[in-house]
Design a protein around this motif. Structure first.
Motif, mmCIF file in Angstrom:
data_model
loop_
_atom_site.group_PDB
_atom_site.id
_atom_site.type_symbol
_atom_site.label_atom_id
_atom_site.label_comp_id
_atom_site.label_asym_id
_atom_site.label_seq_id
_atom_site.Cartn_x
_atom_site.Cartn_y
_atom_site.Cartn_z
ATOM 1 N N LYS A 87 17.211 -43.559 -8.918
ATOM 2 C CA LYS A 87 15.822 -43.756 -8.514
ATOM 3 C C LYS A 87 15.280 -42.461 -7.912
ATOM 4 O O LYS A 87 15.924 -41.818 -7.094
ATOM 5 C CB LYS A 87 15.752 -44.889 -7.495
ATOM 6 N N LEU A 88 14.059 -42.056 -8.352
ATOM 7 C CA LEU A 88 13.468 -40.801 -7.882
ATOM 8 C C LEU A 88 12.473 -41.001 -6.756
ATOM 9 O O LEU A 88 12.340 -40.135 -5.909
ATOM 10 C CB LEU A 88 12.788 -40.069 -9.046
ATOM 11 N N ASN A 89 11.767 -42.094 -6.735
ATOM 12 C CA ASN A 89 10.772 -42.334 -5.689
ATOM 13 C C ASN A 89 11.475 -42.975 -4.483
ATOM 14 O O ASN A 89 11.480 -44.182 -4.308
ATOM 15 C CB ASN A 89 9.653 -43.245 -6.194
ATOM 16 N N LEU A 90 12.073 -42.145 -3.669
ATOM 17 C CA LEU A 90 12.849 -42.624 -2.528
ATOM 18 C C LEU A 90 12.053 -42.429 -1.246
ATOM 19 O O LEU A 90 11.222 -41.531 -1.132
ATOM 20 C CB LEU A 90 14.165 -41.854 -2.433
ATOM 21 N N THR A 91 12.346 -43.254 -0.265
ATOM 22 C CA THR A 91 11.739 -43.089 1.046
ATOM 23 C C THR A 91 12.508 -42.015 1.814
ATOM 24 O O THR A 91 13.588 -41.581 1.403
ATOM 25 C CB THR A 91 11.781 -44.408 1.832
ATOM 26 N N ALA A 92 11.969 -41.596 2.935
ATOM 27 C CA ALA A 92 12.616 -40.551 3.735
ATOM 28 C C ALA A 92 13.979 -41.006 4.250
ATOM 29 O O ALA A 92 14.926 -40.225 4.299
ATOM 30 C CB ALA A 92 11.715 -40.158 4.898
ATOM 31 N N ASP A 93 14.093 -42.286 4.589
ATOM 32 C CA ASP A 93 15.378 -42.801 5.065
ATOM 33 C C ASP A 93 16.427 -42.791 3.957
ATOM 34 O O ASP A 93 17.594 -42.466 4.194
ATOM 35 C CB ASP A 93 15.220 -44.224 5.614
ATOM 36 N N GLU A 94 16.023 -43.152 2.751
ATOM 37 C CA GLU A 94 16.963 -43.148 1.629
ATOM 38 C C GLU A 94 17.411 -41.725 1.297
ATOM 39 O O GLU A 94 18.582 -41.488 1.007
ATOM 40 C CB GLU A 94 16.315 -43.798 0.395
ATOM 41 N N ILE A 95 16.485 -40.775 1.369
ATOM 42 C CA ILE A 95 16.839 -39.369 1.108
ATOM 43 C C ILE A 95 17.802 -38.869 2.186
ATOM 44 O O ILE A 95 18.808 -38.227 1.883
ATOM 45 C CB ILE A 95 15.572 -38.495 1.058
ATOM 46 N N ARG A 96 17.506 -39.193 3.446
ATOM 47 C CA ARG A 96 18.380 -38.778 4.543
ATOM 48 C C ARG A 96 19.776 -39.365 4.383
ATOM 49 O O ARG A 96 20.789 -38.658 4.524
ATOM 50 C CB ARG A 96 17.779 -39.214 5.879
ATOM 51 N N ASP A 97 19.865 -40.668 4.068
ATOM 52 C CA ASP A 97 21.167 -41.304 3.889
ATOM 53 C C ASP A 97 21.933 -40.687 2.711
ATOM 54 O O ASP A 97 23.144 -40.485 2.793
ATOM 55 C CB ASP A 97 20.997 -42.813 3.674
ATOM 56 N N THR A 98 21.228 -40.380 1.639
ATOM 57 C CA THR A 98 21.870 -39.763 0.473
ATOM 58 C C THR A 98 22.404 -38.376 0.822
ATOM 59 O O THR A 98 23.527 -38.021 0.452
ATOM 60 C CB THR A 98 20.878 -39.653 -0.689
ATOM 61 N N LEU A 99 21.620 -37.594 1.547
ATOM 62 C CA LEU A 99 22.060 -36.249 1.927
ATOM 63 C C LEU A 99 23.239 -36.306 2.898
ATOM 64 O O LEU A 99 24.180 -35.514 2.793
ATOM 65 C CB LEU A 99 20.896 -35.465 2.530
ATOM 66 N N ILE A 100 23.200 -37.239 3.836
ATOM 67 C CA ILE A 100 24.314 -37.391 4.777
ATOM 68 C C ILE A 100 25.581 -37.786 4.035
ATOM 69 O O ILE A 100 26.668 -37.257 4.296
ATOM 70 C CB ILE A 100 23.957 -38.415 5.873
ATOM 71 N N GLN A 101 25.433 -38.698 3.088
ATOM 72 C CA GLN A 101 26.599 -39.130 2.311
ATOM 73 C C GLN A 101 27.160 -37.965 1.490
ATOM 74 O O GLN A 101 28.369 -37.791 1.406
ATOM 75 C CB GLN A 101 26.199 -40.286 1.398
ATOM 76 N N ARG A 102 26.298 -37.154 0.910
ATOM 77 C CA ARG A 102 26.749 -36.011 0.124
ATOM 78 C C ARG A 102 27.496 -35.005 1.002
ATOM 79 O O ARG A 102 28.534 -34.467 0.613
ATOM 80 C CB ARG A 102 25.559 -35.327 -0.549
ATOM 81 N N VAL A 103 26.977 -34.755 2.205
ATOM 82 C CA VAL A 103 27.632 -33.820 3.125
ATOM 83 C C VAL A 103 29.004 -34.349 3.544
ATOM 84 O O VAL A 103 29.974 -33.596 3.629
ATOM 85 C CB VAL A 103 26.731 -33.557 4.356
ATOM 86 N N GLU A 104 29.096 -35.652 3.777
ATOM 87 C CA GLU A 104 30.382 -36.240 4.162
ATOM 88 C C GLU A 104 31.411 -36.110 3.047
ATOM 89 O O GLU A 104 32.579 -35.812 3.298
ATOM 90 C CB GLU A 104 30.198 -37.707 4.547
ATOM 91 N N VAL A 105 30.982 -36.299 1.806
ATOM 92 C CA VAL A 105 31.898 -36.159 0.671
ATOM 93 C C VAL A 105 32.358 -34.708 0.528
ATOM 94 O O VAL A 105 33.538 -34.429 0.317
ATOM 95 C CB VAL A 105 31.220 -36.666 -0.627
#
Length: 115
Positions: free
Chosen positions: A23-41
């Motif tokens: 999904k491309l139309n994400l909210t700011a919270d979804e983008i933040r959670d995705t970036l945090i998850q990527r950094v953790e990985v």
């Protein structure tokens, strides 16, 4: 718009990535959670890589230490080498002697007894 999952460049009119379907139309919270998850990985991957490198380094140091321990005092056969100053070497004799630097004082000695 770039996809957060695969970094594919999509046209601005689509709602889902044309490559991976995220999904491309994400909210700011979804983008933040995705970036945090990527950094953790990424951090977990780097930690595992550092642990493997540390383990390999430790094994190499251990093997070098064992090799040196087993080779101490033994000259390679057929090789020219300098004589070692080991405990069993007979070309040096050391004598230990203790001589304190105390000045000798003359003390009068009376041989007469007091009555």
């Amino acid at each position: 718009m770039n996809c957060l999952q695969c970094n594919y460049t999509n046209p601005a009119t689509v709602q889902y990535c044309q490559r991976c379907g995220a999904k491309l139309n994400l909210t700011a919270d979804e983008i933040r959670d995705t970036l945090i998850q990527r950094v953790e990985v990424e951090r977990a991957g780097k930690t595992a890589q550092n642990a493997r490198q540390g383990l390999v380094f430790g094994i190499v140091v251990f093997l070098v230490a064992v090799t040196l321990f087993l080779a101490v005092g033994k000259a390679p056969s057929g090789a020219l080498h300098l004589p070692s100053a080991s405990k069993d070497a007979g070309y040096v004799e050391i004598r230990y002697r203790y001589e304190p630097d105390i000045p000798k004082l003359l003390v009068p000695y009376n041989t007469q007894r007091k009555p």
